[in-house]
Design an enzyme around this catalytic site. Structure first.
Site, PDB file in Angstrom:
ATOM      1  N   HIS A   1       0.860  -1.193   0.000  1.00 44.84           N
ATOM      2  CA  HIS A   1       0.000   0.000   0.000  1.00 44.84           C
ATOM      3  C   HIS A   1       0.892   1.237   0.000  1.00 44.84           C
ATOM      4  O   HIS A   1       1.325   1.701   1.049  1.00 44.84           O
ATOM      5  CB  HIS A   1      -0.909  -0.041   1.236  1.00 44.84           C
ATOM      6  CG  HIS A   1      -1.874   1.099   1.346  1.00 44.84           C
ATOM      7  ND1 HIS A   1      -3.020   1.028   2.108  1.00 44.84           N
ATOM      8  CD2 HIS A   1      -1.874   2.348   0.811  1.00 44.84           C
ATOM      9  CE1 HIS A   1      -3.671   2.170   2.038  1.00 44.84           C
ATOM     10  NE2 HIS A   1      -2.999   3.003   1.264  1.00 44.84           N
TER      11      HIS A   1
ATOM     12  N   HIS B   1       1.163   4.947  -2.466  1.00 42.32           N
ATOM     13  CA  HIS B   1       0.721   5.759  -3.612  1.00 42.32           C
ATOM     14  C   HIS B   1       1.973   6.376  -4.216  1.00 42.32           C
ATOM     15  O   HIS B   1       2.712   7.084  -3.512  1.00 42.32           O
ATOM     16  CB  HIS B   1      -0.238   6.856  -3.151  1.00 42.32           C
ATOM     17  CG  HIS B   1      -1.436   6.312  -2.449  1.00 42.32           C
ATOM     18  ND1 HIS B   1      -2.646   6.113  -3.078  1.00 42.32           N
ATOM     19  CD2 HIS B   1      -1.607   5.900  -1.162  1.00 42.32           C
ATOM     20  CE1 HIS B   1      -3.511   5.606  -2.207  1.00 42.32           C
ATOM     21  NE2 HIS B   1      -2.905   5.460  -1.039  1.00 42.32           N
TER      22      HIS B   1
ATOM     23  N   HIS C   1      -9.723   1.397  -0.456  1.00 45.77           N
ATOM     24  CA  HIS C   1      -9.534   2.044   0.833  1.00 45.77           C
ATOM     25  C   HIS C   1     -10.901   2.024   1.529  1.00 45.77           C
ATOM     26  O   HIS C   1     -11.899   2.481   0.945  1.00 45.77           O
ATOM     27  CB  HIS C   1      -9.102   3.500   0.662  1.00 45.77           C
ATOM     28  CG  HIS C   1      -7.667   3.676   0.279  1.00 45.77           C
ATOM     29  ND1 HIS C   1      -7.095   3.059  -0.797  1.00 45.77           N
ATOM     30  CD2 HIS C   1      -6.685   4.427   0.857  1.00 45.77           C
ATOM     31  CE1 HIS C   1      -5.816   3.410  -0.880  1.00 45.77           C
ATOM     32  NE2 HIS C   1      -5.534   4.241   0.115  1.00 45.77           N
TER      33      HIS C   1
ATOM     34  N   GLU D   1     -10.823   3.797   6.812  1.00 39.84           N
ATOM     35  CA  GLU D   1      -9.726   4.678   7.254  1.00 39.84           C
ATOM     36  C   GLU D   1     -10.367   5.780   8.111  1.00 39.84           C
ATOM     37  O   GLU D   1     -10.080   5.905   9.299  1.00 39.84           O
ATOM     38  CB  GLU D   1      -8.991   5.262   6.040  1.00 39.84           C
ATOM     39  CG  GLU D   1      -7.816   6.157   6.390  1.00 39.84           C
ATOM     40  CD  GLU D   1      -7.153   6.791   5.157  1.00 39.84           C
ATOM     41  OE1 GLU D   1      -7.762   6.780   4.062  1.00 39.84           O
ATOM     42  OE2 GLU D   1      -6.031   7.322   5.303  1.00 39.84           O
TER      43      GLU D   1
ATOM     44  N   ASP E   1       1.949   4.014   2.754  1.00 36.62           N
ATOM     45  CA  ASP E   1       0.892   4.885   2.217  1.00 36.62           C
ATOM     46  C   ASP E   1       1.482   6.042   1.392  1.00 36.62           C
ATOM     47  O   ASP E   1       1.539   5.955   0.171  1.00 36.62           O
ATOM     48  CB  ASP E   1       0.009   5.403   3.356  1.00 36.62           C
ATOM     49  CG  ASP E   1      -1.405   5.751   2.917  1.00 36.62           C
ATOM     50  OD1 ASP E   1      -1.743   5.508   1.747  1.00 36.62           O
ATOM     51  OD2 ASP E   1      -2.184   6.261   3.747  1.00 36.62           O
ATOM     52  N   ASP E   2       1.908   7.107   2.064  1.00 39.68           N
ATOM     53  CA  ASP E   2       2.464   8.292   1.379  1.00 39.68           C
ATOM     54  C   ASP E   2       3.734   8.723   2.128  1.00 39.68           C
ATOM     55  O   ASP E   2       3.739   9.736   2.847  1.00 39.68           O
ATOM     56  CB  ASP E   2       1.431   9.425   1.382  1.00 39.68           C
ATOM     57  CG  ASP E   2       0.142   8.999   0.695  1.00 39.68           C
ATOM     58  OD1 ASP E   2       0.127   8.938  -0.540  1.00 39.68           O
ATOM     59  OD2 ASP E   2      -0.837   8.689   1.409  1.00 39.68           O
TER      60      ASP E   2
HETATM   61  N1  ADE Z   1      -4.553   8.901  -1.482  1.00 42.54           N
HETATM   62  C1  ADE Z   1      -3.295   8.957  -1.054  1.00 42.54           C
HETATM   63  N2  ADE Z   1      -3.221   8.623   0.227  1.00 42.54           N
HETATM   64  C2  ADE Z   1      -4.473   8.323   0.637  1.00 42.54           C
HETATM   65  C3  ADE Z   1      -5.051   7.896   1.845  1.00 42.54           C
HETATM   66  N3  ADE Z   1      -4.327   7.690   2.945  1.00 42.54           N
HETATM   67  N4  ADE Z   1      -6.383   7.694   1.881  1.00 42.54           N
HETATM   68  C4  ADE Z   1      -7.131   7.902   0.796  1.00 42.54           C
HETATM   69  N5  ADE Z   1      -6.631   8.308  -0.361  1.00 42.54           N
HETATM   70  C5  ADE Z   1      -5.320   8.508  -0.461  1.00 42.54           C
HETATM   71 ZN    ZN Z   2      -3.622   4.881   0.774  1.00 44.25          ZN
END
Ligand code: ADE
Ligand code: ZN
Length: 363
Positions: free
Chosen positions: A41, A43, A221, A224, A302-303
Site C-alpha cells: 500500500h 501511492h 480504501h 480509514e 501509504d504516502d
Molecule cells: N490517497 C493517497 N493517500 C491516501 C489515503 N491515505 N487515503 C485515501 N486516499 C489517499
Molecule cells: Zn492509501
C-alpha cells in the site's frame, strides 16, 4: 525472555520470546532493516519527496506553491485526510512528462531497495494527471519503465494498481477504466482512494463490476475515516481481494469475524494513521489488536514523503509503541507476502527468505 537493544533515538526494544541466550545486542533497527518484506500500500504520488518536487518543477517551468523545501515540509501538518489530500494533489501538479513519472518511481525503488523490500504493489492515480491534460500513456509508461528497471537492476518485483479517485464521478471512473484497457498487461488491480467520507464504495459498484469482468483484481480504501459499513460494501459490492487500511472494521465484531473467516488482508499504514489523526498516538494503534484477533494485517507506508517514513520506519514505530514481539514482527513480514498478488510459488519462496533470515538470528 531477552531484549534487543536499539541504536535509534526512540530507544525502543524488541522483546524476544525465546530462550536463545547467544543472541545478544542486536539492534531492533538492524533486525527490521534486514528483514525481507513486501509493501502493498503505497501511492506513487505520495512518494514525491520535496527535493525532487522542486527539481521537476524547475525543469517544467512550473512553480511549487511554497518557496522552499523547508517551507513545504513545514506545511505537512494535517488534521484529517482531506487536509492531506489538498496538499498531495497540489504537489502532483508539477508532474508532466514521462521522465517525471520515471524519476518519481525510480527514487522510490532506490529507497525501498535500501530497506530490503523485495516486492512492492504500487497505486497510481491517473485522474490526478488526466484532469491536468497529462495523458494516461505518459503516466503509466514512466512508472512501468522504472518498475522494469527495478526488476532488472535492483531485483525488486512489483505490481501496479490503478486507483480511482472516489470524490470524482462514476463517469470519470468508467473513462479511466476504458483508458486502462490498452495497458491491461501492466495493471494487476483496480483500487479506490481519496476522500472517503460521503463517497461510499456503492458509488463505484458498476465500474468495479466491469473491472472484474475485464480481469482486474479489486482493492479499496475502506474504514480509514469511513464507517464499518464501507468495509462491508467493499467486500460485498466491490468484491475486493484486500482492504486498504480497515482500522474502523474493529468497531463491528461481526465484520471482524467475517474478515478473519475470509483471510482478508488489511494493508495497515501506521505513520499515515498518526499523521492524519486516525489514531491519537501510536500506543493506541489497533495493529496488535488486529493480529490478536487473527486478522491478516500488513505494514505499509501509504504516502511516505508526507508521513515521515517508508516501510521500515513504519515497522519501527509500531514495534516500539506496541512492544511487538519478535514473532509478531516476523509474522508481519510473512503476511506481507501472503497478502500480495504474487503467484503462490513466489509467495512461498519469499516466505522462505523471511524464515532463513530469521533463523540466522533466532533458533
Ligand atoms: N490517497 C493517497 N493517500 C491516501 C489515503 N491515505 N487515503 C485515501 N486516499 C489517499
Ligand atoms: Zn492509501
Amino acid at each position: 525472555m531477552k531484549q534487543l537493544t536499539t541504536n535509534d533515538q526512540s530507544n525502543c526494544f524488541l522483546r524476544l520470546n525465546t530462550a536463545t541466550e547467544h543472541l545478544f545486542m542486536m539492534s531492533l533497527e538492524d533486525f527490521i532493516l534486514g528483514l525481507p518484506k513486501a509493501e502493498l500500500h503505497v501511492h506513487i504520488e505520495g512518494t514525491f519527496e520535496p527535493e525532487l518536487m522542486f527539481e521537476i518543477a524547475r525543469r517544467n517551468n512550473l512553480k511549487v506553491k511554497y518557496s522552499s523545501v523547508e517551507e513545504l515540509k513545514a506545511a505537512y501538518q494535517f488534521n484529517n485526510l482531506q487536509e492531506f489530500l489538498n496538499i498531495y494533489y497540489s504537489g502532483a501538479d508539477v508532474l508532466i512528462e514521462e521522465q517525471d513519472f520515471y524519476d518519481l518511481t525510480w527514487d522510490y525503488l532506490l529507497k525501498i531497495h535500501s530497506q530490503n523490500v523485495l516486492h512492492t504493489e504500487i497505486f497510481f492515480d491517473p485522474q490526478t494527471h488526466s484532469l491536468r491534460a497529462v495523458p494516461f500513456s505518459k503516466v503509466i509508461s514512466g512508472i512501468h519503465r522504472a518498475l522494469e528497471d527495478g526488476r532488472e537492476k535492483l531485483g525488486i518485483s512489483s505490481r501496479l494498481i490503478l486507483s480511482i479517485l472516489r470524490h470524482l464521478s462514476e463517469e470519470s471512473a468508467f473513462q479511466t477504466l476504458q483508458e486502462a484497457l490498452e495497458y491491461r498487461e501492466w495493471i494487476t488491480a483496480f483500487g479506490l482512494d481519496s476522500s472517503e467520507r460521503g463517497h461510499p464504495p456503492s458509488k463505484f459498484q458498476r465500474v468495479f463490476e466491469k473491472a472484474l469482468e475485464e480481469g482486474f483484481l479489486t482493492v479499496a480504501h475502506a474504514g480509514e475515516e469511513g464507517p464499518p459499513e464501507y468495509v462491508w460494501d467493499a467486500l460485498n459490492l466491490l468484491h475486493v481481494s484486500r482492504i486498504d487500511h480497515g482500522n474502523r472494521a474493529l468497531k463491528d465484531p461481526v465484520l471482524v469475524q467475517e474478515l478473519v473467516k475470509r483471510k482478508m488482508p488489511l494493508t495497515v499504514c501506521p505513520l499515515s494513521n498518526l499523521k492524519l489523526k486516525v489514531v491519537r498516538d501510536m500506543t493506541k494503534h489497533p495493529l496488535a489488536e488486529m493480529m490478536e484477533k487473527g486478522m491478516l494485517a500488513t505494514i505499509n507506508s501509504d504516502d511516505p514523503a508526507y508521513f515521515g517514513g517508508y516501510v521500515n520506519e513504519n515497522y519501527l514505530a509500531v514495534a516500539s509503541a506496541l512492544n511487538l514481539t519478535h514473532e509478531q514482527i516476523v509474522q508481519l513480514a510473512k503476511n506481507s507476502f501472503t497478502a500480495s498478488f504474487l503467484e503462490e510459488e513466489e509467495k512461498q519462496e519469499m516466505i522462505e527468505k523471511v524464515e532463513e533470515y530469521d533463523h540466522l538470528f533466532f533458533d
